[in-house]
Design an enzyme around this catalytic site. Structure first.
Site, mmCIF file in Angstrom:
data_model
loop_
_atom_site.group_PDB
_atom_site.id
_atom_site.type_symbol
_atom_site.label_atom_id
_atom_site.label_comp_id
_atom_site.label_asym_id
_atom_site.label_seq_id
_atom_site.Cartn_x
_atom_site.Cartn_y
_atom_site.Cartn_z
ATOM 1 N N ASP B 153 0.873 -1.191 0.000
ATOM 2 C CA ASP B 153 0.000 0.000 0.000
ATOM 3 C C ASP B 153 0.904 1.234 0.000
ATOM 4 O O ASP B 153 1.541 1.530 1.000
ATOM 5 C CB ASP B 153 -0.889 0.000 1.261
ATOM 6 C CG ASP B 153 -1.964 -1.085 1.240
ATOM 7 O OD1 ASP B 153 -2.996 -0.918 1.914
ATOM 8 O OD2 ASP B 153 -1.756 -2.117 0.558
ATOM 9 N N LYS B 216 -6.926 3.321 -3.280
ATOM 10 C CA LYS B 216 -7.340 3.307 -1.866
ATOM 11 C C LYS B 216 -7.618 4.728 -1.420
ATOM 12 O O LYS B 216 -6.892 5.657 -1.802
ATOM 13 C CB LYS B 216 -6.213 2.667 -1.045
ATOM 14 C CG LYS B 216 -6.396 2.622 0.456
ATOM 15 C CD LYS B 216 -5.271 1.787 1.075
ATOM 16 C CE LYS B 216 -5.140 2.048 2.572
ATOM 17 N NZ LYS B 216 -4.028 1.314 3.176
ATOM 18 N N LYS B 252 -10.223 0.147 -2.314
ATOM 19 C CA LYS B 252 -10.087 -0.065 -0.860
ATOM 20 C C LYS B 252 -10.486 1.195 -0.107
ATOM 21 O O LYS B 252 -9.983 2.286 -0.384
ATOM 22 C CB LYS B 252 -8.650 -0.454 -0.502
ATOM 23 C CG LYS B 252 -8.417 -0.649 1.009
ATOM 24 C CD LYS B 252 -7.077 -1.315 1.296
ATOM 25 C CE LYS B 252 -6.765 -1.306 2.806
ATOM 26 N NZ LYS B 252 -5.509 -1.992 3.141
#
Lengths: 591, 316
Positions: B153, B216, B252
């Site tokens: 991430d 995300k 996400k």
């Protein structure tokens, strides 16, 4: 002395000539006893399962702590409700500590009870259950370690077992094993340790090992259990109360605190009730008791005669310091004795009650930590604010009940006096030093329970309301209160007093409506550990029955009405006792 | 993480980017009705809650994380719902989607999850602020992959978005993707630190063009994290990218999703805007820690009608 299992327990405890039950055993059997005795009026003390942690900090006497673990889980074969069947070790010393435990476990001697050189003997009731749970631990990926020691070839003996590599999710961490098996986890700091210690259904005991008094006392205060042993474990004496909270049960054995469970106020009649016919179809009876038709508006309703005296009231609920509408649109009428309508009262739904309980939970920790003196100051302030409005509150009671203004004024003044009384008790009932045979300090602290659900009496609409929340709040609890069903306006008038007094949001929550419906929600709620119910005997039956599910503590009137104006009946030790959980902290000392 | 076919990315198309525009008030209005138009109850709700769990990246990103703390979280990822409840629900293979940790803790998580098939996601590139050199960001990614992380991430440079340095942003994310190698790339927009939803939309599209496997919403540490307007904006760009290229990119949501009711609305948003094909752990994740506790309590209510005590559900 009689022997028998669960069936005998139920038979014996539900016998009409038995006035008090004191049970020590598993949660499962305790729950069935609660059901069998619900609503009968018998006193009941339950002391059931536990999963108590022994907490080892890095600054403990580690070898001393090892012996504490011996006391907690290996001597007695771990077959005691307060067994220290979890072990929490500070991460920084974990490796060293586990090595010490293994060495010590290897020196344990196991044989029959007649052998004079033993540490451990046989387990009761066979080893099958222990085997099952230990197998489950292995299947879930835990490390299971046992020392290589001899045990007799025949008989129910179990080698002491240490289980590591487990988390809170593991079966052996959550469930009582009742054998010489300890499940160990590590923690970083005191905050972690307390969180892990309290992450369980039960609340019996805890060991705290540290030579730092500030740390030990801080942790002792935060553990939600009935017993805390500092640098020791499983110390008992008749002078000191023993018992637990949450699903371990309620009531204490020993000490003056334990004696409270065996006595009742002199003035109180002891009525017995029998509800066995309700038990035959409990579900149907429950529905009948707690369901009522909402929203019946009678077209022939007569409005109150003199609009100059009162404006038609439609009060809201009071949750988290705000007046909020109930989530149903149903109301019922509040009437004068001659039938005139003076208010539309909101019917709280189960969602509203649950919301109020949540609000109370949010407020409870902060309120419990508020200095007792400040809690007292708040109640003094509340009494002051009420004292400016005596005539108005008296008039409200007069219109609702038809009693004379003299009687109603006396009620309001008594309510003010009662607030003063509990304001004074806020910081003068902290606990007791227990004179046990161990040198050091053993003290029982009167801890707040947390959140209390209260169902008010019908008589004395203001005084009954105040007499209910004031002791609980004075002793540091947050409350969810269901006021009188027929005469709730005195309670709803108090919202403004709460606001003016700046009661912290969520400490006092009020949900109006049918008492039976609200009682049902409160009694069944699993995140509530205490309910006070000042209602009729039938309601007490349902409340106590529903309370069995999470072993909720109950204080029910069973239909006994109090003269709230009489200080002997309306206030005092009884109320304080029901506002607290006794936590006994044992601290042996010596240099 | 198993993906059918990975997003290969495409060359930066500034014409496309310049045409992107978002009307905030219309977006907010649409989001306001999300929780009201698709209410899921009963057994369906139990199933949706379990689906939410299977899409969760159980996360711990604290300065005082230790191997033991990570171990405990991994145990929860393996057994996210208490044993007796899982038995009643009949879903004994339910696990979290992944465990998300700082680079220093990747090895601990990999060790704790060995043999379970649950991947370890590592944050990287100077998480959470990203205010460090590209050289160090890339090295951080590589090291995490070597340590065993299967998902990375990363955070974008918000300064590039503020200054409309779109080509530089594209190049940076392209470099991240190369450094990941076989590991899956989630690109964190840190939407709360971007000037407008239009900026967010452009940055999202650029991230996908540069080869993101997931986009995300946030680090979880901005003042504002995963709100529905932010999610809606990003999800609409995912749809645009799919229509443009035929490639599915995952979404996400991270930060500020604290209760089961909110999680259900997120599932509904994905289902409505993207479709059921996105509603699994290959294309949808929720980054959370305390959420699992609330979902577990909601499952209990669904199974028994009782409101559970907070301390009854095993800690994550």
């Amino acid at each position: 002395m009689v022997c028998g299992g669960r069936a005998m327990a139920e038979r014996l405890t539900s016998h009409p000539d038995v006035a008090k039950v004191d049970f020590c055993g598993s949660t499962l059997v305790g729950q069935s006893i609660r059901k069998a005795t619900a609503g009968t009026g018998k006193g009941i003390t339950l002391q059931m399962s536990g999963k108590s942690p022994n907490i080892i900090f890095e600054d403990a006497d580690l070898d001393g702590a090892i012996e504490g673990i011996m006391d907690a889980i290996f001597r007695n074969q771990g077959q005691i409700c307060s067994a220290g069947s979890r072990l929490l070790v500070q991460e920084s010393i974990a490796e060293k500590f586990f090595a010490k435990i293994r060495r010590r476990m290897s020196t344990i001697r196991i044989s029959t009870s007649l052998d004079k050189s033993i540490d451990m003997s046989a387990v009761l009731a066979g080893t099958a259950r222990i085997q099952r749970l230990v197998d489950t631990a292995r299947a879930e990926g835990a490390d299971v370690w046992q020392p290589d020691i001899e045990i007799p070839e025949t008989g129910d003996f179990w080698v002491p077992t240490l289980i590591t590599n487990v988390g809170p999710t593991s079966t052996v961490v959550q469930n009582e094993i009742f054998g010489p098996v300890v499940a160990a986890m590590t923690f970083r700091d005191a905050k972690d340790a307390v969180e892990l210690a309290n992450n369980q259904r039960y609340g019996l005991g805890s060991g705290v090992w540290s030579e730092n008094i500030s740390l030990a006392l801080d942790v002792a205060h935060q553990i939600r259990a009935g017993m805390v042993w500092v640098n020791c474990y499983n110390m008992f004496d008749a002078t000191g109360p023993f018992g637990g909270r949450k699903e371990t049960g309620y009531g204490r054995q020993g000490g003056q605190e334990g004696l409270m469970n065996y006595v009742k106020p002199k003035w109180m009649p002891f009525d017995k009730h029998d509800w066995t016919e309700r038990l035959s179809d409990f579900a149907a009876a429950l529905e009948k008791w707690s369901t009522r038709q909402f929203g019946i508006i009678d077209e022939n309703d007569v409005p109150f005669g003199n609009p100059a005296l009162v404006v038609d009231k439609s009060p809201k609920l009071y949750i988290s310091g705000k007046q909020v509408a109930a989530s149903s649109n149903y109301v019922y009428q509040c009437r004068t004795p001659t039938g005139e309508v003076i208010g539309q009262i909101a019917e709280s739904t189960s969602g509203d009650v649950a919301k109020a309980i949540d609000a109370a939970h949010k407020a409870a920790p902060g309120w419990a930590k508020t200095a007792p003196h400040m809690r007292g100051q708040l109640l003094f302030d509340m009494a002051e604010n009420l004292s400016y409005r005596v005539e108005e509150f008296a008039k409200r009671i007069h219109i609702m009940t038809g009693r004379t203004m003299e009687s109603c004024t006396a009620e309001v003044e008594k309510a003010i006096e009662r607030l003063f009384t509990y304001a004074s008790w806020a910081d003068k009932w902290g606990g007791r030093v227990q004179e046990v045979p161990v040198y050091g300090l053993t003290v029982t602290v009167n801890d707040p329970i947390g959140v209390i659900g209260i169902v008010c009496p019908e008589e004395y609409p203001l005084l009954g309301f105040v007499s209910s929340f004031a002791p609980a709040v004075a002793r540091g609890n947050a409350v969810v209160v269901v006021p009188s069903e027929a005469h709730p306006l005195s309670a709803t008038d108090m919202f403004q007093i709460f606001d003016t007094t700046s009661v912290p949001a969520g400490v006092i929550n009020v949900v109006t409506g049918g008492q039976a419906q609200a009682s049902r929600v409160i009694a069944a709620h699993e995140d509530l550990t205490m309910i006070w119910h000042f209602g009729d005997a039938e309601s007490a039956f349902f409340v106590e029955y529903l309370a069995h599910d999470n072993c909720k503590r109950t204080w029910c009137a069973h239909g006994v009405q109090r003269d709230w104006m009489d200080n002997e009946q309306g206030e005092g030790l009884e109320f304080l006792h029901e506002s607290v959980e006794y936590k006994t902290i044992w601290m042996p000392a010596g240099i | 993480m198993v993906q059918q076919e990975r997003n290969p990315g495409m060359p930066l198309d500034m014409g496309f980017i310049n045409a992107i525009v978002v009307n905030k008030s219309a977006t907010v209005r649409r989001c306001g009705e999300l929780g009201t138009r698709r209410i899921v109850t009963g057994d369906h709700q139990l199933a949706w809650l379990m689906r939410a769990i299977s899409c969760m990246d159980l996360t711990t990103l604290k300065g005082n994380d230790t191997p033991m703390r990570v171990f405990r979280l991994c145990e929860k990822a393996k057994m996210p719902v208490r044993q007796d409840m899982i038995k009643k629900l009949g879903k004994s293979d339910l696990t979290a989607a992944a465990v998300c940790v700082y680079p220093a803790r990747v090895k601990d998580a990999v060790r704790a999850l060995k043999g379970t098939g649950i991947p370890v996601a590592s944050v990287a590139t100077g998480f959470p602020s990203g205010q460090t050199s590209l050289k160090f960001k890339l090295e951080e990614i590589r090291q995490a992959v070597v340590d065993g992380a299967e998902e990375i991430d990363v955070v974008i440079s918000r300064d590039k978005v503020a200054l409309a340095q779109w080509t530089e942003l594209y190049d940076e994310i392209r470099a991240f993707r190369e450094a990941c190698g076989a590991a899956s790339l989630k690109v964190i927009m840190a939407a709360g630190e971007l000037p407008t939803l239009t900026h967010l939309a452009k940055a999202s599209m650029i991230a996908m063009m540069a080869g993101a496997d997931f986009i995300k919403t946030s680090t979880g540490m901005e003042e504002v994290n995963a709100t529905f307007p932010i999610g809606m904006t990003m999800v609409r760009q995912i749809r645009e990218y799919y229509e443009l290229t035929g490639h599915m990119v995952g979404f996400k949501a991270a930060g500020g999703i604290n209760d089961a009711a909110t999680a259900l609305v997120w599932l509904s948003l994905i289902r409505e805007e993207l479709g059921v094909e996105w509603l699994n752990s290959n294309y949808f994740r929720i980054g959370a820690s305390s959420l699992i506790n609330d979902i577990e309590r909601s499952l209990w209510v669904g199974l028994t009608g009782m409101c559970a005590a907070r301390t009854y559900m095993p800690l994550a």
